[in-house]
Scaffold this motif. Structure first.
Motif, PDB file in Angstrom:
ATOM      1  N   LYS A   7      77.658   8.549  17.588  1.00 24.70           N
ATOM      2  CA  LYS A   7      76.883   8.197  16.402  1.00 24.70           C
ATOM      3  C   LYS A   7      76.037   6.966  16.658  1.00 24.70           C
ATOM      4  CE  LYS A   7      80.064  10.186  13.003  1.00 24.70           C
ATOM      5  NZ  LYS A   7      80.975   9.886  11.864  1.00 24.70           N
ATOM      6  N   ALA A  10      73.118   7.901  18.768  1.00 22.64           N
ATOM      7  CA  ALA A  10      72.124   8.622  17.981  1.00 22.64           C
ATOM      8  C   ALA A  10      71.335   7.680  17.119  1.00 22.64           C
ATOM      9  CB  ALA A  10      72.815   9.687  17.117  1.00 22.64           C
ATOM     10  N   LEU A  14      67.310   7.201  17.118  1.00 27.94           N
ATOM     11  CA  LEU A  14      66.506   7.343  15.916  1.00 27.94           C
ATOM     12  C   LEU A  14      65.694   6.098  15.634  1.00 27.94           C
ATOM     13  CD1 LEU A  14      68.972   9.245  13.572  1.00 27.94           C
ATOM     14  CD2 LEU A  14      66.875  10.123  14.587  1.00 27.94           C
ATOM     15  N   PHE A  93      67.204  19.891  23.317  1.00 30.36           N
ATOM     16  CA  PHE A  93      66.581  18.763  22.637  1.00 30.36           C
ATOM     17  C   PHE A  93      65.279  19.231  21.989  1.00 30.36           C
ATOM     18  CE2 PHE A  93      68.704  16.149  26.112  1.00 30.36           C
ATOM     19  CZ  PHE A  93      69.784  15.804  25.298  1.00 30.36           C
ATOM     20  N   LEU A 106      63.422  14.319  18.677  1.00 31.45           N
ATOM     21  CA  LEU A 106      63.746  14.506  17.269  1.00 31.45           C
ATOM     22  C   LEU A 106      65.227  14.766  17.042  1.00 31.45           C
ATOM     23  CD1 LEU A 106      60.700  16.737  16.218  1.00 31.45           C
ATOM     24  CD2 LEU A 106      61.016  14.289  15.814  1.00 31.45           C
ATOM     25  N   LYS A 107      65.803  15.705  17.814  1.00 33.06           N
ATOM     26  CA  LYS A 107      67.209  16.038  17.594  1.00 33.06           C
ATOM     27  C   LYS A 107      67.670  16.972  18.701  1.00 33.06           C
ATOM     28  CE  LYS A 107      70.389  18.166  14.268  1.00 33.06           C
ATOM     29  NZ  LYS A 107      70.534  18.865  12.969  1.00 33.06           N
ATOM     30  N   GLN A 108      68.971  16.910  18.994  1.00 34.49           N
ATOM     31  CA  GLN A 108      69.578  17.940  19.837  1.00 34.49           C
ATOM     32  C   GLN A 108      70.043  19.056  18.908  1.00 34.49           C
ATOM     33  OE1 GLN A 108      73.029  16.922  22.227  1.00 34.49           O
ATOM     34  NE2 GLN A 108      72.512  18.520  23.704  1.00 34.49           N
ATOM     35  N   LEU A 109      69.442  20.228  19.081  1.00 30.35           N
ATOM     36  CA  LEU A 109      69.718  21.337  18.180  1.00 30.35           C
ATOM     37  C   LEU A 109      71.034  22.010  18.530  1.00 30.35           C
ATOM     38  CD1 LEU A 109      66.150  22.948  18.103  1.00 30.35           C
ATOM     39  CD2 LEU A 109      67.170  21.442  16.382  1.00 30.35           C
ATOM     40  N   ASN A 153      67.129  17.031   8.681  1.00 27.64           N
ATOM     41  CA  ASN A 153      68.108  17.280   9.732  1.00 27.64           C
ATOM     42  C   ASN A 153      67.703  18.446  10.632  1.00 27.64           C
ATOM     43  OD1 ASN A 153      69.893  15.210   8.851  1.00 27.64           O
ATOM     44  ND2 ASN A 153      70.629  16.587   7.219  1.00 27.64           N
TER      45      ASN A 153
END
Length: 650
Positions: A7, A10, A14, A93, A106-109, A153
């Motif tokens: 966390k 992350a 971000l 990613f 942006l995010k790890q899907l 998200n």
């Protein structure tokens, strides 16, 4: 500890993203094609704009950024923010890239482990990134994933693929939102329902296609692809795909692009310009058509169409304009239609233009749509759809009125028609001042007047037609001869031509013509046949004469049944006689116990000095009955085997 650490990491990522996002530089959506290439299978990608080199007509990759830092595939262009989105097919990613090629995490899907995601595009409304996951390069597609780009998200939904396909890229049609892909297993175009996982597999297979790594649409709804053909490992071809019937055609070659993916921004306004007719004369009216495609998703007001025509071209009138606005009819070369309300979809403005009395040549120019929104590039130049080079000039050929392609003198054959086609597109043609059909059928000799005119000039040409006649006959049309005889053919030619040629035809091909291009050839026919002589005049007039020959073939062979080799000069030699031109290929004589007492080969029939004198090894044989065998061959190749017996007396 590990979950808290993840966390924390992350959060750091971000925070970093929040710093970089402010520095993003959006693309301008002008219908460009983009390609993401990974030189190594899992290495970082390079970002390019795909263009057509106008000098070579080859596809080229114009670098935006070499090594964006990550492996980015399944890319799509998002018209909402004018950025490119994509995923790392192995690590899942989610990234976005700006016009400088800078990449933003942006995010790890939460995608499915064991699958790789190469195919991707963004829905026309910009909300969803659609991904197709499959089992590497050789496995089948398993699922379709929708990534909600509007969700903070980036929530995903997934459906299972309902058919056996392997698709490496997909693209949305800007005209109706249909999602297309190319199945590399069956080598055919497919339509995809991203909500159900079903696919329309009704398109025919395209056996020349090997694999397609990139699909992209232009603003007019034309589908293109980059990939390879069968029996070739490299992906270096730019294709055009007919989205109605699935046919695939190679447009041009380009750089080798292994591990490539592509996308485009068709969500803009583009302009095509055509002209009819494409060839014309001075002092004529032509029509220019400006086709506008608006795939930006909304109507756009206040758009201006500007076109500066070539010198000597005068804007006359607007024949069709569904977009409204104001037209400036100045009568000069400036076309200006302002305040257009360009609604979504495709439609056309048509204008008429007068061409002054100018020199022949090819005249080119481009129109512009200006006052576009900044995100659509502010302006766009017209494209000539007859070529695959983007935003190139539209050309028209102005012709010089000429009758140089019509000769002043013609020769025709008696009894045959002469057809002279004086068609000149756009010109008025008159024969003898009256007939308006440019194609003239001439049945006899004479002098004819041909006139060509347009709105600028008149050309008159006088044509003289003379007629040739030719007639050929044989002094003797039929012959009866014995096999082996020679003949002399003789023909008579009557013509008003200065020159003529003769060609004799031997239907059997073995008559040994002394000449095949003379009036009196000598030959030795071996078979019944009809021989012909074709005589051709200077103008190509032809007459033919036939001569019928019958060959009598008597095949008589005689052999005595008794001879007396006693040296009295009578019946001392045993030999075969008969018709002429016969060869004794083989002649053998045996005693009653089967012993060969005489043999000879390849002798002319009837040669007594080559017969049997009744001796064997230099000694006279005993009186008695002897058996003989012979193979004889006639001049025409006919062979017979004959046998008999002969009584020898002493």
């Amino acid at each position: 500890m590990v979950p808290n650490c993840r966390k924390y990491m992350a959060l750091v990522v971000l925070l970093c993203v929040s710093v970089y996002i402010s520095a993003q530089v959006a693309f301008q959506c002008k219908g460009q094609y983009y390609a993401s290439l990974s030189p190594s299978l899992h290495g970082p990608s390079n970002l390019y704009e795909v263009k057509i080199d106008p000098a070579s007509n080859l596809a080229i990759f114009d670098p935006i950024k070499i090594n964006v830092g990550k492996n980015v595939n399944a890319i799509g262009y998002r018209s909402v923010d004018n950025l490119i989105y994509g995923v790392d097919p192995d690590e899942f990613f989610l990234y976005k890239l700006d016009s400088n090629g800078d990449i933003f995490f942006l995010k790890q899907l939460p995608l499915t482990n064991g699958l790789e995601y190469f195919a991707g595009d963004i829905s026309p409304d910009g909300r969803f990134l659609i991904l197709i996951g499959g089992g590497g390069f050789t496995g089948l597609d398993s699922e379709i994933v929708k990534v909600d780009l509007n969700s903070p998200n980036f929530d995903i939904t997934r459906v299972n693929v309902q058919v056996n396909t392997r698709i490496f890229d997909i693209a949305f049609d800007p005209e109706d939102g249909t999602l297309f892909g190319l199945d590399s297993n069956a080598k055919r175009l497919v339509k995809i329902n991203p909500d159900t996982g079903n696919m329309d597999l009704s398109f025919p297979q395209q056996p020349t296609v090997n694999s397609i790594g990139a699909l992209f649409f232009d603003t007019f709804g034309n589908l293109f692809a980059y990939g390879g053909v069968v029996n070739q490992a490299n992906q270096d071809k730019l294709f055009e795909i007919n989205k109605s019937n699935g046919s695939v055609a190679v447009l041009t070659n380009g750089p080798i692009a292994q591990g490539n993916d592509g996308c485009s921004c068709p969500y803009t306004i583009k302009l095509e310009k055509t002209v009819l007719p494409k060839e014309t004369f001075p002092c004529e009216l032509v029509e220019y058509t400006f086709t506008i495609a608006n795939s930006s998703g909304s109507a756009r007001q206040g758009i201006n169409l500007i076109d500066v025509l070539p010198g000597g071209f005068d804007f006359v009138d607007v024949l069709r304009n569904p977009y409204g606005g104001d037209s400036s009819l100045s009568g000069g070369s400036l076309v200006s239609i302002t305040g257009l309300n360009v609604f979504p979809g495709k439609d056309s403005i048509i204008i008429s233009v007068y061409i002054d009395d100018i020199q022949e040549g090819i005249y080119k120019n481009q129109a512009q749509l200006v006052n576009l929104p900044l995100e659509l590039g502010s302006y766009t130049q017209s494209d000539n759809p007859a070529t695959f080079i983007k935003e190139d000039s539209t050309d028209i050929k102005v012709l010089d009125l000429s009758l140089e392609f019509i000769a002043e003198e013609y020769l025709k054959c008696e009894g045959e028609d002469l057809i002279i086609d004086a068609t000149i597109p756009g010109a008025i043609i008159l024969w003898n001042g009256e007939e308006t059909d440019p194609v003239k059928i001439i049945t006899g000799p004479g002098t004819y007047t041909l006139e060509a005119r347009n709105n600028c000039e008149i050309i008159i040409k006088t044509i003289t037609v003379t007629e040739e006649y030719i007639s050929v006959s044989a002094f003797q049309a039929e012959y009866d001869i014995m096999l082996g005889e020679y003949l002399d053919f003789n023909i008579d030619i009557v013509t008003n031509s200065n020159t003529s040629s003769i060609l004799w035809n031997d239907p059997k091909g073995n008559s040994s013509f002394s000449c095949i291009d003379c009036e009196e050839p000598n030959l030795r026919p071996l078979f019944d046949a009809i021989y012909s002589a074709t005589v051709t005049s200077e103008a190509g007039c032809i007459d033919v004469v036939d001569i019928n020959v019958h060959v009598d073939k008597q095949r008589d062979i005689f052999a005595p049944n008794i001879f007396s080799p006693n040296g009295d000069g009578s019946n001392d030699i045993f030999y075969l006689t008969g018709t002429e031109f016969v060869t004794v290929n083989e002649f053998n004589i045996f005693d009653r116990w089967g012993n060969l007492v005489y043999s000879t080969i390849s002798k002319e029939l009837g040669e007594s000095n080559e017969g049997w004198s009744g001796d064997y090894n230099g000694y006279p044989v005993n009186p008695g009955v002897y058996v003989w065998y012979a193979e004889v061959e006639w001049l025409d190749g006919h062979i017979e085997n004959i046998a008999g017996d002969v009584t020898l007396l002493r």
